[in-house]
Motif scaffolding. Structure first.
Motif, short mmCIF file in Angstrom:
data_model
loop_
_atom_site.label_atom_id
_atom_site.label_comp_id
_atom_site.label_asym_id
_atom_site.label_seq_id
_atom_site.Cartn_x
_atom_site.Cartn_y
_atom_site.Cartn_z
N LEU A 111 -22.46 120.54 206.99
CA LEU A 111 -23.36 120.62 207.81
C LEU A 111 -24.95 120.19 207.19
CD1 LEU A 111 -22.67 123.62 209.93
CD2 LEU A 111 -22.57 121.18 210.78
N ARG A 112 -24.96 120.29 205.72
CA ARG A 112 -26.16 119.72 204.97
C ARG A 112 -25.80 118.86 204.27
NH1 ARG A 112 -26.17 125.01 206.32
NH2 ARG A 112 -27.96 126.14 206.63
N LEU A 113 -24.99 117.98 204.49
CA LEU A 113 -24.38 116.86 203.66
C LEU A 113 -25.46 115.77 203.24
CD1 LEU A 113 -22.07 115.01 202.60
CD2 LEU A 113 -22.05 113.77 204.94
N ASN A 114 -26.44 115.41 204.03
CA ASN A 114 -27.49 114.50 203.45
C ASN A 114 -28.34 115.10 202.59
OD1 ASN A 114 -26.47 112.61 205.41
ND2 ASN A 114 -28.06 113.10 207.12
N SER A 115 -28.67 116.56 202.59
CA SER A 115 -29.47 116.95 201.49
C SER A 115 -28.70 116.99 200.23
CB SER A 115 -30.18 118.30 202.05
OG SER A 115 -29.22 119.02 202.28
N ILE A 116 -27.41 117.44 200.38
CA ILE A 116 -26.83 117.68 199.12
C ILE A 116 -26.48 116.39 198.53
CG2 ILE A 116 -24.42 118.33 198.45
CD1 ILE A 116 -24.30 120.57 200.48
N VAL A 117 -26.30 115.27 199.30
CA VAL A 117 -26.13 113.76 198.71
C VAL A 117 -27.45 113.75 198.11
CG1 VAL A 117 -25.83 111.60 199.41
CG2 VAL A 117 -24.31 112.95 200.15
N GLU A 118 -28.32 113.76 198.61
CA GLU A 118 -29.90 113.47 197.84
C GLU A 118 -29.84 114.26 196.64
OE1 GLU A 118 -34.48 113.81 199.09
OE2 GLU A 118 -33.02 113.90 200.68
N ALA A 119 -29.64 115.46 196.66
CA ALA A 119 -29.63 116.33 195.33
C ALA A 119 -29.07 115.99 194.40
CB ALA A 119 -29.60 117.69 195.96
N LEU A 120 -27.59 115.39 194.53
CA LEU A 120 -26.91 114.75 193.56
C LEU A 120 -27.11 113.33 193.26
CD1 LEU A 120 -23.39 116.34 194.85
CD2 LEU A 120 -25.02 117.05 192.62
N ALA A 121 -27.45 112.32 194.15
CA ALA A 121 -27.51 110.99 194.10
C ALA A 121 -28.92 110.53 193.28
CB ALA A 121 -27.32 110.31 195.26
N ASP A 122 -30.03 111.31 193.95
CA ASP A 122 -31.30 110.92 193.43
C ASP A 122 -31.36 110.93 192.09
OD1 ASP A 122 -32.14 110.25 195.72
OD2 ASP A 122 -33.72 111.85 195.94
N PRO A 123 -30.91 111.83 191.32
CA PRO A 123 -31.14 112.03 189.71
C PRO A 123 -30.22 110.88 189.14
CG PRO A 123 -30.72 114.13 190.47
CD PRO A 123 -30.47 113.41 191.68
N ILE A 124 -29.10 110.49 189.82
CA ILE A 124 -28.42 109.28 189.20
C ILE A 124 -29.09 108.09 189.35
CG2 ILE A 124 -26.57 107.69 189.64
CD1 ILE A 124 -25.06 110.59 190.64
N LEU A 125 -29.86 107.87 190.60
CA LEU A 125 -30.59 106.75 190.80
C LEU A 125 -31.87 106.60 190.01
CD1 LEU A 125 -29.76 106.10 194.40
CD2 LEU A 125 -29.11 104.87 192.63
N THR A 126 -32.42 107.78 189.67
CA THR A 126 -33.62 107.72 188.84
C THR A 126 -33.65 108.61 187.72
OG1 THR A 126 -34.37 109.59 190.37
CG2 THR A 126 -35.05 107.30 190.96
N PRO A 127 -32.75 108.17 186.75
CA PRO A 127 -32.45 108.93 185.46
C PRO A 127 -33.88 109.28 184.79
CG PRO A 127 -31.75 106.80 185.53
CD PRO A 127 -32.10 106.71 186.60
N GLY A 128 -33.96 110.31 184.16
CA GLY A 128 -35.13 110.96 183.42
C GLY A 128 -36.24 111.15 184.15
N THR A 129 -36.09 111.41 185.46
CA THR A 129 -37.41 111.85 186.26
C THR A 129 -37.14 113.05 186.62
OG1 THR A 129 -36.40 110.99 188.38
CG2 THR A 129 -37.84 109.65 187.15
#
Length: 125
Positions: A107-125
């Motif tokens: 039910l919270r898929l989008n926010s969990i994907v964002e929490a996991l994928a954003d650090p992958i796409l923007t390493p070091g931030t």
């Protein structure tokens, strides 16, 4: 993908999408052409983020060891409590190094994907 606006991924780094207008989609099919409107080549980091998005939608989840072997980076940085925190909140299970969302987590898929994928796409931030 099958249908207007559908997206597909070949697993090797190319994402394609079909025409969004059903008239163009049908015209291409009737003309013997694939109804592809566009495509892009994904970087290795984009492929890793894509694997997160798709893996969390599957009941089999994400095998942490396979993810790291395939992409050369962990799903979360060493020392991160994100996965265990999500499990503690009832949003996921973490069993034998496989991370799966529960119904509550889906039910919270989008926010969990964002929490996991954003650090992958923007390493070091």
């Amino acid at each position: 993908g099958l249908g207007a606006s559908a997206h597909s991924f070949d697993g090797k780094g190319i994402r394609r999408w079909n025409h969004s207008d059903v008239r163009y989609y049908i015209h291409d099919l009737q003309s013997g052409r694939m109804p592809v409107s566009g495509q892009e080549n994904l970087t290795s980091l984009q492929r890793a983020a894509e694997a997160v998005m798709l893996g969390l939608r599957c009941s089999s989840g994400i095998d942490l060891d396979q993810f790291e072997m395939q992409f050369g980076l962990p799903l979360v940085p060493d020392g991160s409590r994100l996965l265990s925190d999500l499990a503690d909140m009832g949003y996921a299970t973490l069993t034998n190094r496989v991370f799966c969302l529960t119904l509550k987590g889906r039910l919270r898929l989008n926010s969990i994907v964002e929490a996991l994928a954003d650090p992958i796409l923007t390493p070091g931030t």
